[in-house]
Design a protein around this motif. Structure first.
Motif, short mmCIF file in Angstrom:
data_model
loop_
_atom_site.label_atom_id
_atom_site.label_comp_id
_atom_site.label_asym_id
_atom_site.label_seq_id
_atom_site.Cartn_x
_atom_site.Cartn_y
_atom_site.Cartn_z
N LEU A 1 0.83 -1.21 0.00
CA LEU A 1 0.00 0.00 0.00
C LEU A 1 0.87 1.26 0.00
O LEU A 1 0.58 2.21 -0.73
N LEU A 2 1.91 1.26 0.81
CA LEU A 2 2.81 2.41 0.86
C LEU A 2 3.50 2.63 -0.48
O LEU A 2 3.65 3.77 -0.94
N SER A 3 3.91 1.55 -1.12
CA SER A 3 4.57 1.65 -2.43
C SER A 3 3.61 2.20 -3.48
O SER A 3 3.98 3.04 -4.29
N LEU A 4 2.38 1.72 -3.46
CA LEU A 4 1.37 2.22 -4.39
C LEU A 4 1.12 3.70 -4.16
O LEU A 4 1.10 4.50 -5.11
N GLY A 5 0.95 4.09 -2.91
CA GLY A 5 0.71 5.49 -2.60
C GLY A 5 1.89 6.37 -2.96
O GLY A 5 1.71 7.48 -3.49
N GLY A 6 3.09 5.90 -2.70
CA GLY A 6 4.28 6.66 -3.06
C GLY A 6 4.43 6.83 -4.55
O GLY A 6 4.68 7.93 -5.05
N CYS A 7 4.27 5.75 -5.28
CA CYS A 7 4.39 5.78 -6.73
C CYS A 7 3.35 6.72 -7.34
O CYS A 7 3.67 7.57 -8.19
N SER A 8 2.12 6.60 -6.90
CA SER A 8 1.05 7.44 -7.44
C SER A 8 1.24 8.91 -7.07
O SER A 8 1.01 9.80 -7.90
N SER A 9 1.66 9.17 -5.84
CA SER A 9 1.87 10.56 -5.41
C SER A 9 2.95 11.25 -6.21
O SER A 9 2.82 12.42 -6.57
N VAL A 10 4.03 10.53 -6.49
CA VAL A 10 5.11 11.10 -7.31
C VAL A 10 4.55 11.55 -8.66
O VAL A 10 4.82 12.66 -9.12
N ASP A 11 3.75 10.69 -9.27
CA ASP A 11 3.15 11.02 -10.57
C ASP A 11 2.23 12.23 -10.48
O ASP A 11 2.33 13.16 -11.28
N VAL A 12 1.33 12.20 -9.52
CA VAL A 12 0.32 13.26 -9.40
C VAL A 12 0.98 14.61 -9.16
O VAL A 12 0.67 15.60 -9.83
N VAL A 13 1.92 14.68 -8.24
CA VAL A 13 2.60 15.95 -7.97
C VAL A 13 3.37 16.42 -9.20
O VAL A 13 3.31 17.61 -9.57
N SER A 14 4.08 15.52 -9.86
CA SER A 14 4.84 15.89 -11.05
C SER A 14 3.93 16.44 -12.16
O SER A 14 4.22 17.47 -12.77
N ILE A 15 2.82 15.77 -12.40
CA ILE A 15 1.88 16.21 -13.44
C ILE A 15 1.27 17.55 -13.07
O ILE A 15 1.14 18.45 -13.92
N LEU A 16 0.90 17.73 -11.81
CA LEU A 16 0.31 19.01 -11.39
C LEU A 16 1.31 20.15 -11.50
O LEU A 16 0.96 21.26 -11.90
N LYS A 17 2.58 19.89 -11.19
CA LYS A 17 3.61 20.92 -11.35
C LYS A 17 3.77 21.30 -12.82
O LYS A 17 3.93 22.47 -13.15
N LYS A 18 3.74 20.30 -13.70
CA LYS A 18 3.88 20.57 -15.14
C LYS A 18 2.72 21.40 -15.68
O LYS A 18 2.88 22.12 -16.66
N THR A 19 1.56 21.29 -15.05
CA THR A 19 0.40 22.09 -15.49
C THR A 19 0.32 23.40 -14.70
O THR A 19 -0.71 24.08 -14.73
#
Length: 134
Positions: free
Chosen positions: A41-59
């Protein structure tokens, strides 16, 4: 990519990644450290959070915090696999637009998060989000 897991005694194990980082796992239901399934669960949350933050920063979204609350439901039979995992992204920022958060979460789930994609064939993964204006 390589890793090792060493038995420390009782039901404790130490995992060491190829990059030299370590974490302790507790097979006794997470009494002293996360259990292996809690770590999923922690790995899933970490992996997803990295993506979400990165995409939001790019936008160019003004994100000041991202927390993902993860709930896993396991089957009653052995092995007690996850049947469902739900991720709730709580995004804090200034003037963060819901359409960008929705897109970022969907892209992570469907395209970028390796952990989610590995689990997707066996586990029903759902997600939603909440935006808090700072």
């Amino acid at each position: 990519m390589k890793a090792t897991v060493k038995w420390l005694g009782e039901e404790l194990f130490m995992g060491t990644s190829e990059s030299g980082h370590t974490l302790v796992l507790d097979a006794n239901g997470g009494a002293l450290a996360p259990s292996p399934l809690e770590n999923v669960l922690l790995s899933l949350g970490g992996c997803s959070s990295v993506d979400v933050v990165s995409i939001l920063k790019k936008t160019r979204q003004q994100v000041s915090n991202c927390v993902v609350e993860i709930t896993g439901t396991r089957v009653d039979t052995v092995p007690k696999l996850f049947s469902d995992i739900h991720l709730r992204f709580v995004i804090t920022g200034t003037d963060v637009e819901a359409k960008h958060v929705e897109r970022a979460v969907a892209l992570s789930a469907d395209k970028y998060c390796s952990v989610a994609l590995m689990l997707a064939g066996k586990v029903n993964i759902s997600h939603d989000f909440k935006i808090i204006n700072a």
